[in-house]
Motif scaffolding. Structure first.
Motif, PDB file in Angstrom:
ATOM      1  N   HIS A 164      -8.152  -1.179   0.400  1.00 35.18           N
ATOM      2  CA  HIS A 164      -7.404  -0.323  -0.531  1.00 35.18           C
ATOM      3  C   HIS A 164      -7.059  -1.111  -1.794  1.00 35.18           C
ATOM      4  O   HIS A 164      -6.276  -2.071  -1.747  1.00 35.18           O
ATOM      5  CB  HIS A 164      -6.121   0.197   0.122  1.00 35.18           C
ATOM      6  CG  HIS A 164      -6.361   1.036   1.343  1.00 35.18           C
ATOM      7  ND1 HIS A 164      -6.817   2.333   1.277  1.00 35.18           N
ATOM      8  CD2 HIS A 164      -6.228   0.742   2.665  1.00 35.18           C
ATOM      9  CE1 HIS A 164      -6.942   2.816   2.502  1.00 35.18           C
ATOM     10  NE2 HIS A 164      -6.593   1.875   3.359  1.00 35.18           N
ATOM     11  N   GLU A 168      -5.170  -0.341  -4.046  1.00 32.01           N
ATOM     12  CA  GLU A 168      -3.740  -0.223  -4.369  1.00 32.01           C
ATOM     13  C   GLU A 168      -2.958  -1.478  -3.973  1.00 32.01           C
ATOM     14  O   GLU A 168      -1.957  -1.817  -4.617  1.00 32.01           O
ATOM     15  CB  GLU A 168      -3.125   0.991  -3.672  1.00 32.01           C
ATOM     16  CG  GLU A 168      -3.645   2.331  -4.152  1.00 32.01           C
ATOM     17  CD  GLU A 168      -4.817   2.826  -3.330  1.00 32.01           C
ATOM     18  OE1 GLU A 168      -5.052   4.054  -3.328  1.00 32.01           O
ATOM     19  OE2 GLU A 168      -5.505   2.000  -2.693  1.00 32.01           O
ATOM     20  N   VAL A 169      -3.388  -2.150  -2.903  1.00 33.16           N
ATOM     21  CA  VAL A 169      -2.664  -3.349  -2.462  1.00 33.16           C
ATOM     22  C   VAL A 169      -2.724  -4.424  -3.543  1.00 33.16           C
ATOM     23  O   VAL A 169      -1.691  -4.986  -3.947  1.00 33.16           O
ATOM     24  CB  VAL A 169      -3.232  -3.873  -1.126  1.00 33.16           C
ATOM     25  CG1 VAL A 169      -2.567  -5.194  -0.742  1.00 33.16           C
ATOM     26  CG2 VAL A 169      -3.021  -2.841  -0.021  1.00 33.16           C
ATOM     27  N   TYR A 188       0.824  -1.210   0.000  1.00 30.65           N
ATOM     28  CA  TYR A 188       0.000   0.000   0.000  1.00 30.65           C
ATOM     29  C   TYR A 188       0.858   1.260   0.000  1.00 30.65           C
ATOM     30  O   TYR A 188       0.720   2.129  -0.864  1.00 30.65           O
ATOM     31  CB  TYR A 188      -0.939  -0.011   1.209  1.00 30.65           C
ATOM     32  CG  TYR A 188      -1.815   1.214   1.322  1.00 30.65           C
ATOM     33  CD1 TYR A 188      -2.614   1.613   0.247  1.00 30.65           C
ATOM     34  CD2 TYR A 188      -1.856   1.966   2.493  1.00 30.65           C
ATOM     35  CE1 TYR A 188      -3.418   2.741   0.336  1.00 30.65           C
ATOM     36  CE2 TYR A 188      -2.660   3.086   2.589  1.00 30.65           C
ATOM     37  CZ  TYR A 188      -3.445   3.473   1.511  1.00 30.65           C
ATOM     38  OH  TYR A 188      -4.239   4.591   1.602  1.00 30.65           O
ATOM     39  N   ARG A 189       1.810   1.333   0.912  1.00 30.46           N
ATOM     40  CA  ARG A 189       2.564   2.571   1.078  1.00 30.46           C
ATOM     41  C   ARG A 189       3.659   2.743   0.029  1.00 30.46           C
ATOM     42  O   ARG A 189       4.134   3.850  -0.188  1.00 30.46           O
ATOM     43  CB  ARG A 189       3.129   2.643   2.495  1.00 30.46           C
ATOM     44  CG  ARG A 189       2.027   2.754   3.558  1.00 30.46           C
ATOM     45  CD  ARG A 189       2.567   2.732   4.962  1.00 30.46           C
ATOM     46  NE  ARG A 189       3.390   3.897   5.250  1.00 30.46           N
ATOM     47  CZ  ARG A 189       4.134   4.020   6.341  1.00 30.46           C
ATOM     48  NH1 ARG A 189       4.163   3.033   7.234  1.00 30.46           N
ATOM     49  NH2 ARG A 189       4.857   5.092   6.539  1.00 30.46           N
ATOM     50  N   ASP A 239      -5.093  -3.865   5.009  1.00 35.00           N
ATOM     51  CA  ASP A 239      -5.261  -2.925   3.896  1.00 35.00           C
ATOM     52  C   ASP A 239      -5.797  -3.568   2.617  1.00 35.00           C
ATOM     53  O   ASP A 239      -6.442  -2.895   1.814  1.00 35.00           O
ATOM     54  CB  ASP A 239      -3.926  -2.230   3.590  1.00 35.00           C
ATOM     55  CG  ASP A 239      -3.490  -1.294   4.703  1.00 35.00           C
ATOM     56  OD1 ASP A 239      -4.346  -0.924   5.522  1.00 35.00           O
ATOM     57  OD2 ASP A 239      -2.297  -0.949   4.756  1.00 35.00           O
ATOM     58  N   ASP A 247      -0.550  -5.083   5.019  1.00 34.62           N
ATOM     59  CA  ASP A 247      -1.001  -5.353   3.653  1.00 34.62           C
ATOM     60  C   ASP A 247      -2.012  -6.496   3.633  1.00 34.62           C
ATOM     61  O   ASP A 247      -3.107  -6.382   3.075  1.00 34.62           O
ATOM     62  CB  ASP A 247       0.186  -5.774   2.763  1.00 34.62           C
ATOM     63  CG  ASP A 247       1.090  -4.621   2.364  1.00 34.62           C
ATOM     64  OD1 ASP A 247       0.596  -3.484   2.261  1.00 34.62           O
ATOM     65  OD2 ASP A 247       2.284  -4.877   2.151  1.00 34.62           O
ATOM     66  N   HIS A 259       3.050   1.769  -3.136  1.00 35.28           N
ATOM     67  CA  HIS A 259       2.321   1.593  -4.398  1.00 35.28           C
ATOM     68  C   HIS A 259       2.770   2.594  -5.468  1.00 35.28           C
ATOM     69  O   HIS A 259       3.026   2.223  -6.622  1.00 35.28           O
ATOM     70  CB  HIS A 259       0.817   1.730  -4.147  1.00 35.28           C
ATOM     71  CG  HIS A 259      -0.011   1.716  -5.390  1.00 35.28           C
ATOM     72  ND1 HIS A 259      -0.212   0.574  -6.148  1.00 35.28           N
ATOM     73  CD2 HIS A 259      -0.686   2.712  -6.040  1.00 35.28           C
ATOM     74  CE1 HIS A 259      -0.969   0.864  -7.190  1.00 35.28           C
ATOM     75  NE2 HIS A 259      -1.269   2.146  -7.150  1.00 35.28           N
TER      76      HIS A 259
END
Length: 319
Positions: free
Chosen positions: A91, A93-94, A57-58, A87, A83, A60
């Motif tokens: 999210h 994005e993961v 996530y962070r 998340d 993750d 991404h």
């Protein structure tokens, strides 16, 4: 000319977050294997042969930028507990990061079950290793228990403090709690327990060396997390031969094994107190925990992790 590999981790330089420790350890292994390696908090734009990203996530945006610039160069994603166990559900994005990555790395075997079936063919387990040269000495006459980890909600950091008043009055258990308070509320709670519990001591964050020394001098380690991707402190306890009492979550089971005797239900201070009392007063139970920890030691050997990383490099870079 050496191939450049960039490792991206959201954990800032100088911090003792697990992601930063993992990134630096991988950097060390990769340099020994002959690669040039930089560790950054986001992709630098450098002409790297491979990107290794910690945290789906962070990291991404770094992964997507690298992929857009170098669509044919490999990306390895090391998945964290947040993750997989938090998340991914909230999210998109993961999942997108997992889809873009050429290889998914998890840090313990149970994490494979959390990866969507259509992506599981890209996943492999690489256990985190620990290099220890600290003697395992118990110096205190008390039964010292250590808790290691930053004080934040997903760690359930005060389950240990809630369990202490439930122990028998003649218990010799004392608790040493290490870790930085991540907000004012956590700090107030820790200071309150410090003041009101005779056998509880929170001393904040220590250096990694001093933390390992304190761990080596403890009878037990407690890890009370609600979620973990594969906590490095558990690997450190295994390497030092220190028995662990652990919350019953996949991240702990994947490191300690499904048959491990030291699990208690997440957040249940009554069951935690019961296990701690058994470990203190029943030598056979303590010895059984110690034996189970000792049988896991090969999992966390540096040679094993380095060989796993070397195999990953050969697969993705062919050298």
């Amino acid at each position: 000319m050496k191939s450049l590999i960039e490792i991206v981790t959201p954990a800032p330089s100088g911090s003792l977050h697990g992601n930063r420790i993992t990134a630096l350890r991988w950097q060390d292994f990769l340099e020994k294997l002959g690669y040039a390696v930089v560790v950054t908090e986001s992709w630098s734009g450098e002409d790297a042969a491979m990107l290794i990203a910690l945290h789906a996530y962070r990291s991404h945006s770094s992964m997507m930028a690298f992929h857009e610039q170098h669509p044919n160069r490999p990306i390895t994603l090391v998945l964290t507990g947040t993750d997989l166990y938090r998340d991914m559900a909230d999210h998109v994005e993961v999942l997108r990061s997992m889809e873009v990555a050429d290889q998914l790395i998890v840090l313990q075997s149970s994490a494979l079950d959390s990866i969507p079936a259509y992506l599981r063919h890209k996943a492999r387990v690489i256990y985190q290793s620990v290099r220890v040269d600290i003697p395992n000495k118990i110096l205190s006459a008390d039964f010292q228990i250590i808790v290691i980890g930053h004080l934040r909600e997903e760690k359930d950091p005060f389950c240990i403090a809630r369990s202490l008043p439930l122990l028998p009055l003649n218990s010799k258990i004392s608790v040493l709690h290490l870790g930085m308070a991540m907000n004012e509320q956590m700090e107030r709670a820790a200071l309150g327990y410090n003041e009101n519990l005779e056998h509880y001591q929170w001393i904040g964050e220590l250096s990694h060396v001093d933390t390992l020394k304190a761990l080596s001098q403890s009878r037990l380690m407690v890890i009370s997390s609600r979620m973990e991707g594969g906590a490095h402190v558990v690997s450190e306890a295994i390497a030092l031969g220190v028995p662990v009492i652990a919350s019953d979550i996949p991240g702990n089971r994947g490191l300690l094994g499904d048959d491990y005797l030291g699990y208690y239900p997440v957040g249940n201070e009554v069951e935690l107190a019961s296990l701690l009392s058994r470990a203190e007063t029943m030598p056979d139970f303590y010895s059984a925990l110690k034996k189970q920890i000792d049988t896991r030691r090969d999992l966390v050997s540096p040679n094993r992790e380095m060989q796993s990383i070397q195999e990953l490099m050969i697969q993705l870079l062919g050298n």
